[in-house]
Design a protein around this motif. Structure first.
Motif, short mmCIF file in Angstrom:
data_model
loop_
_atom_site.label_atom_id
_atom_site.label_comp_id
_atom_site.label_asym_id
_atom_site.label_seq_id
_atom_site.Cartn_x
_atom_site.Cartn_y
_atom_site.Cartn_z
N THR A 1 26.82 41.47 43.91
CA THR A 1 27.04 41.77 42.56
C THR A 1 27.25 40.28 41.74
N LEU A 2 28.05 39.49 42.48
CA LEU A 2 28.25 38.00 42.00
C LEU A 2 26.89 37.43 41.74
N GLN A 3 25.73 37.35 42.75
CA GLN A 3 24.58 36.97 42.59
C GLN A 3 23.88 37.27 41.31
N VAL A 4 23.86 38.79 41.16
CA VAL A 4 23.26 39.24 40.16
C VAL A 4 24.04 38.84 38.53
N LEU B 1 20.50 49.01 41.15
CA LEU B 1 21.60 49.10 42.02
C LEU B 1 22.76 48.53 41.50
N TYR B 2 22.59 47.27 40.88
CA TYR B 2 23.96 46.37 40.01
C TYR B 2 24.55 47.23 39.09
N VAL B 3 23.70 48.02 38.24
CA VAL B 3 24.23 49.04 37.24
C VAL B 3 24.85 50.25 37.88
N LEU B 4 24.32 50.77 38.88
CA LEU B 4 24.90 52.03 39.76
C LEU B 4 26.07 51.54 40.36
N GLY B 5 26.31 50.48 40.73
CA GLY B 5 27.55 49.99 41.54
C GLY B 5 27.22 50.17 42.92
N ASP B 6 25.96 49.82 43.45
CA ASP B 6 25.83 50.18 44.93
C ASP B 6 25.70 48.75 45.69
N LEU B 7 26.02 47.66 44.83
CA LEU B 7 25.64 46.19 45.67
C LEU B 7 27.21 45.87 46.12
N SER B 8 27.10 44.93 47.13
CA SER B 8 28.13 44.55 47.66
C SER B 8 28.77 43.46 46.59
N SER B 9 29.88 43.14 46.88
CA SER B 9 30.89 42.11 46.13
C SER B 9 29.98 40.74 46.03
N GLU B 10 29.31 40.27 47.26
CA GLU B 10 28.54 39.06 46.94
C GLU B 10 27.38 39.33 46.28
N GLY C 1 14.24 45.95 41.86
CA GLY C 1 15.36 47.20 41.97
C GLY C 1 16.63 46.67 42.28
N VAL C 2 17.05 45.42 42.25
CA VAL C 2 18.31 44.86 42.40
C VAL C 2 19.36 45.37 41.19
N LEU C 3 18.58 45.26 40.03
CA LEU C 3 19.15 45.19 38.67
C LEU C 3 19.97 46.67 38.40
#
Length: 288
Positions: A28-31, A17-26, A13-15
């Motif tokens: 997001t960088l990992q994804v 959240l990435y598309v929705l912009g709900d991840l932290s900067s760190e 489910g992390v992808l």
């Protein structure tokens, strides 16, 4: 990363959240690092974006002309619209004007609107899923706590049975041993049906009382029983004890040692015991 781990990462489910912009900067960088390293991750991100865009397009609500005009005015597009209308010399109210932006501003606004609708829908679904998961976790925690309690109760029962069995084995061994003398005391006038066993070791002079073979009236809160040894006609105190009941965990209780004795007796005394036995409270007695 193995195929199984990569699949688990994609399904976590992390992808989304990435598309929705709900991840932290760190995060997001990992994804983005994972997407650059694995084509499967990049393809999954593209598929999620397309799915969200299709969902937004299918569920989009076309705003009225009045709302759209006011929106463009707030975005600062009204002046450019007036300039285009003056140059073209078109009547202002003959037809609803259609603004075409060469820089793609109109398309961006519509895309943002669709994306917003999709985000709200996904947020509602996510909250519902989290609520269901939270309830399931609470149920699981309750079941685990209940199982742990049952396990503790079972362990306590096993421990009690092992302890009782050990005490019974000790009594059987003492009965067969020549070192131990078993004194069976019988009820006296105050309680004719009472009985009790005492074990006296002839070698080390230790004295044990048998709670299992004990049948004495239950003492009140102000009294307890006291064991006596009769040595040359004189009573010698060997200590006090309470009446055994169903909650007792002891099968045998060690009392004070005595070098020699002709008999043993038990009287009911005030709490803490007495210097001399109260003969009218003599409960059981037996000779060696």
């Amino acid at each position: 990363m193995s195929v199984e781990n990569l699949k688990a990462y994609i399904e976590s489910g992390v992808l989304e959240l990435y598309v929705l912009g709900d991840l932290s900067s760190e995060e997001t960088l990992q994804v983005e690092e994972m997407a650059a390293r694995y084509a499967e991750v990049r393809a999954e991100i593209d598929a999620i974006e397309q799915a969200m865009e299709q969902y937004a397009m299918q569920n989009a609500v076309e705003p009225s002309a009045d709302v759209e005009t006011r929106l463009f005015e707030k975005l600062g597009f009204s002046e450019l619209e007036e300039q285009e209308e003056v140059v073209s010399n078109q009547p202002v109210y003959t037809e609803e004007p259609k603004i075409i932006r060469l820089d793609g501003s109109d398309g961006k606004v519509r895309t943002l609107r669709y994306a917003l609708v999709a985000c709200v829908a996904l947020l509602v679904m996510s909250v519902a899923a989290l609520f269901i998961t939270y309830n399931k976790l609470n149920d699981a925690h309750s079941q685990i706590a209940s199982l742990n309690l049952d396990k503790q109760k079972f362990a306590g029962v096993v421990s009690k049975l092992e302890y009782d069995n050990k005490g019974l084995n000790n009594m059987a061994e003492m009965a067969d041993s020549k070192e131990w003398a078993t004194i069976r005391m019988q009820g006296q006038a105050i309680s004719p049906k009472s009985k009790m066993n005492v074990y006296w070791n002839k070698k080390d002079k230790s004295v044990l009382i048998n709670y299992v073979a004990m049948d004495l009236p239950k003492a009140d809160a102000e009294h307890e029983y006291q064991l006596w040894a009769l040595v040359n006609g004189k009573p010698v105190s060997l200590g006090v004890f309470g009446k055994a009941d169903s909650t007792s965990n002891e099968a045998l209780l060690k009392m004070q040692t005595i070098q020699e004795a002709q008999a043993f007796a038990v009287t009911l005394e005030p709490m803490g015991g007495s210097v001399n036995p109260t003969m009218e409270k003599l409960t059981v007695m037996g000779g060696v």
